[in-house]
Design an enzyme around this catalytic site. Structure first.
Site, PDB file in Angstrom:
ATOM      1  N   ARG A  76       0.825  -1.214   0.000  1.00 18.70           N
ATOM      2  CA  ARG A  76       0.000   0.000   0.000  1.00 18.70           C
ATOM      3  C   ARG A  76       0.856   1.261   0.000  1.00 18.70           C
ATOM      4  O   ARG A  76       1.710   1.427   0.871  1.00 18.70           O
ATOM      5  CB  ARG A  76      -0.918   0.022   1.222  1.00 18.70           C
ATOM      6  CG  ARG A  76      -2.042  -0.971   1.170  1.00 18.70           C
ATOM      7  CD  ARG A  76      -2.852  -1.014   2.457  1.00 18.70           C
ATOM      8  NE  ARG A  76      -3.922  -1.991   2.323  1.00 18.70           N
ATOM      9  CZ  ARG A  76      -3.759  -3.318   2.515  1.00 18.70           C
ATOM     10  NH1 ARG A  76      -2.565  -3.778   2.873  1.00 18.70           N
ATOM     11  NH2 ARG A  76      -4.772  -4.134   2.353  1.00 18.70           N
ATOM     12  N   HIS A 101      -0.874  -2.556  -4.575  1.00 15.62           N
ATOM     13  CA  HIS A 101      -0.343  -3.538  -5.529  1.00 15.62           C
ATOM     14  C   HIS A 101      -0.346  -3.051  -6.982  1.00 15.62           C
ATOM     15  O   HIS A 101      -0.687  -3.802  -7.898  1.00 15.62           O
ATOM     16  CB  HIS A 101      -1.122  -4.843  -5.411  1.00 15.62           C
ATOM     17  CG  HIS A 101      -0.891  -5.593  -4.137  1.00 15.62           C
ATOM     18  ND1 HIS A 101       0.263  -5.459  -3.383  1.00 15.62           N
ATOM     19  CD2 HIS A 101      -1.674  -6.501  -3.469  1.00 15.62           C
ATOM     20  CE1 HIS A 101       0.187  -6.252  -2.320  1.00 15.62           C
ATOM     21  NE2 HIS A 101      -0.969  -6.895  -2.349  1.00 15.62           N
ATOM     22  N   HIS A 174       2.383 -13.076  -5.289  1.00 13.10           N
ATOM     23  CA  HIS A 174       1.330 -13.141  -4.268  1.00 13.10           C
ATOM     24  C   HIS A 174       0.710 -14.532  -4.161  1.00 13.10           C
ATOM     25  O   HIS A 174      -0.490 -14.679  -3.902  1.00 13.10           O
ATOM     26  CB  HIS A 174       0.248 -12.106  -4.584  1.00 13.10           C
ATOM     27  CG  HIS A 174      -0.437 -11.541  -3.380  1.00 13.10           C
ATOM     28  ND1 HIS A 174      -1.295 -12.280  -2.606  1.00 13.10           N
ATOM     29  CD2 HIS A 174      -0.388 -10.311  -2.819  1.00 13.10           C
ATOM     30  CE1 HIS A 174      -1.769 -11.519  -1.622  1.00 13.10           C
ATOM     31  NE2 HIS A 174      -1.233 -10.312  -1.733  1.00 13.10           N
ATOM     32  N   THR A 175       1.507 -15.575  -4.324  1.00 15.20           N
ATOM     33  CA  THR A 175       1.002 -16.940  -4.174  1.00 15.20           C
ATOM     34  C   THR A 175       0.644 -17.232  -2.718  1.00 15.20           C
ATOM     35  O   THR A 175       1.372 -16.871  -1.803  1.00 15.20           O
ATOM     36  CB  THR A 175       2.052 -17.948  -4.675  1.00 15.20           C
ATOM     37  OG1 THR A 175       2.153 -17.812  -6.097  1.00 15.20           O
ATOM     38  CG2 THR A 175       1.685 -19.373  -4.327  1.00 15.20           C
ATOM     39  N   TYR A 176      -0.496 -17.890  -2.537  1.00 12.12           N
ATOM     40  CA  TYR A 176      -0.937 -18.355  -1.214  1.00 12.12           C
ATOM     41  C   TYR A 176      -0.569 -19.828  -1.065  1.00 12.12           C
ATOM     42  O   TYR A 176      -1.031 -20.672  -1.841  1.00 12.12           O
ATOM     43  CB  TYR A 176      -2.450 -18.231  -1.063  1.00 12.12           C
ATOM     44  CG  TYR A 176      -3.007 -16.830  -0.998  1.00 12.12           C
ATOM     45  CD1 TYR A 176      -3.497 -16.304   0.204  1.00 12.12           C
ATOM     46  CD2 TYR A 176      -3.098 -16.035  -2.139  1.00 12.12           C
ATOM     47  CE1 TYR A 176      -4.042 -15.037   0.265  1.00 12.12           C
ATOM     48  CE2 TYR A 176      -3.632 -14.762  -2.085  1.00 12.12           C
ATOM     49  CZ  TYR A 176      -4.111 -14.269  -0.880  1.00 12.12           C
ATOM     50  OH  TYR A 176      -4.653 -13.003  -0.830  1.00 12.12           O
ATOM     51  N   GLU A 309       5.399 -12.626   0.916  1.00  7.41           N
ATOM     52  CA  GLU A 309       5.619 -11.654  -0.153  1.00  7.41           C
ATOM     53  C   GLU A 309       6.939 -10.923   0.096  1.00  7.41           C
ATOM     54  O   GLU A 309       6.989  -9.951   0.844  1.00  7.41           O
ATOM     55  CB  GLU A 309       4.464 -10.662  -0.211  1.00  7.41           C
ATOM     56  CG  GLU A 309       3.093 -11.297  -0.391  1.00  7.41           C
ATOM     57  CD  GLU A 309       1.976 -10.339  -0.031  1.00  7.41           C
ATOM     58  OE1 GLU A 309       1.865  -9.277  -0.674  1.00  7.41           O
ATOM     59  OE2 GLU A 309       1.219 -10.648   0.915  1.00  7.41           O
TER      60      GLU A 309
END
Length: 344
Positions: A76, A101, A174-176, A309
């Site tokens: 942000r 982002h 931004h992989t979870y 991240e």
């Protein structure tokens, strides 16, 4: 080792990278979005360990940024503005009053050209996008981001970027992750160790205040192993502003090679993270609640996945004491993050 491209009906290209030991990474040229990462558990069972939509069309909007590349600036930017040479630059406010982002047409919305390569012990793909004009950022951004899968069960991300005019740049993915495989359980029982003795404080809108806080004697101290859910429901103010979870930037200890370790006891899967970046946002999926279905048929639920991240932080645009994220035309942005999988 194997690398393949497949044209999809909507015009996107799907790429699959596979090593000799059952690890397989699938991603799209749209946003560099990782749609599947398959690794074996301690019994040898191969399962997907990232959150993925059942319907690929949902990646077009993708509010949680599942699997996507993020930039020009990850995180942000408070009040959606920054100062450059005494001039105020205003960006789109896509997260309340803030810019999140990269805005509406960040890297997560770009179509990349994909070039495959293969060596004896690794296989990879270069994702390239040139002279992108994004939001109201000054200058144009050119990126080559390389995904590599090795026979050591590593997923390596190499970031390379240049600009034609000085502008802020900090990229991430931004992989979870959910090491249970097939999202059988939430990540609250995952054990994590994170080499960090300080984190950035957030205000009520999740924007950084600029204050760097010690992790010592707080629920943010992961220097020794802790279950993610062990302290997540405590009445600590910083947990509450993040909707009962972690969504914070941790400054990493670069005297340690492995910066983070995540472990799921039942599957035996372990993830080790190394990075050249100054810090990492640990996000525990606090806002993940949606009727949309995951690939496995589950609904998207809170704490279904966690993100690591790795990045610089946009708070550096407005506060001192953090690594600069300004990139000049004569410089090259180069960083690497490695996620390595094993079993115990």
């Amino acid at each position: 080792m194997k690398a393949t491209n497949q044209q999809m009906s909507n015009g996107w290209v799907e790429t699959v990278l596979e090593n000799d030991h059952g690890m397989c990474l699938t991603f799209l040229n749209f946003g560099g979005i990782v749609t599947e990462l398959v690794v074996p558990d301690k019994r040898g069972v191969r399962e997907n360990v990232v959150l993925s939509y059942a319907d690929l069309s949902h990646y077009k909007e993708n509010k949680p940024y599942f699997g996507a590349l993020i930039g020009p600036v990850a995180g942000r930017i408070k009040d959606a503005c920054f100062m450059k040479n005494g001039t105020r630059h205003t960006l789109s406010a896509n997260d309340g009053h803030h810019h999140l982002h990269g805005g509406g047409n960040g890297l997560h919305q770009q179509l990349f050209s994909v070039t495959l390569f293969q060596h004896e012990d690794r296989v990879g793909a270069m994702l390239t996008a040139e002279e992108m004009e994004m939001d109201h950022y000054p200058g144009k951004l050119t990126t080559t981001i390389t995904y590599i899968i090795t026979n050591e069960n590593e997923w390596i991300i190499d970031y390379h970027a240049t600009v034609d005019e000085m502008m802020p740049v900090t990229l991430t993915n931004h992989t979870y992750f959910n090491l249970t495989g097939g999202v059988k359980r939430s990540v609250l029982n995952h054990v994590i160790q994170l080499e960090s003795d300080s984190f950035l404080e957030l205000d009520e809108t999740l924007a950084p205040t600029g204050f760097i806080r010690s992790t010592a004697h707080t629920p943010f101290d992961f220097r020794s192993e802790k279950r993610i859910g062990e302290r997540i429901h405590l009445t600590h103010h910083q947990l509450q502003v993040a909707k009962n979870g972690y969504d914070h930037y941790f400054l990493l200890d670069h005297t340690k090679e492995v910066k983070a370790v995540v472990y799921d006891e039942e599957s035996g899967r372990k993830l080790e993270m190394k990075t050249t970046q100054p810090g990492v946002v640990l996000y525990t999926g606090n806002s993940l609640e949606d009727e949309l279905l995951l690939k496995e048929g589950n609904k998207i639920e809170k704490h279904a996945g966690l993100c690591l991240e790795t990045q610089g932080h946009p708070a550096a645009l407005q506060h001192k004491g953090l690594s600069s994220i300004w990139l000049k035309p004569e410089d090259v942005y180069k960083h690497q993050t490695i996620y390595q999988f094993s079993v115990e």
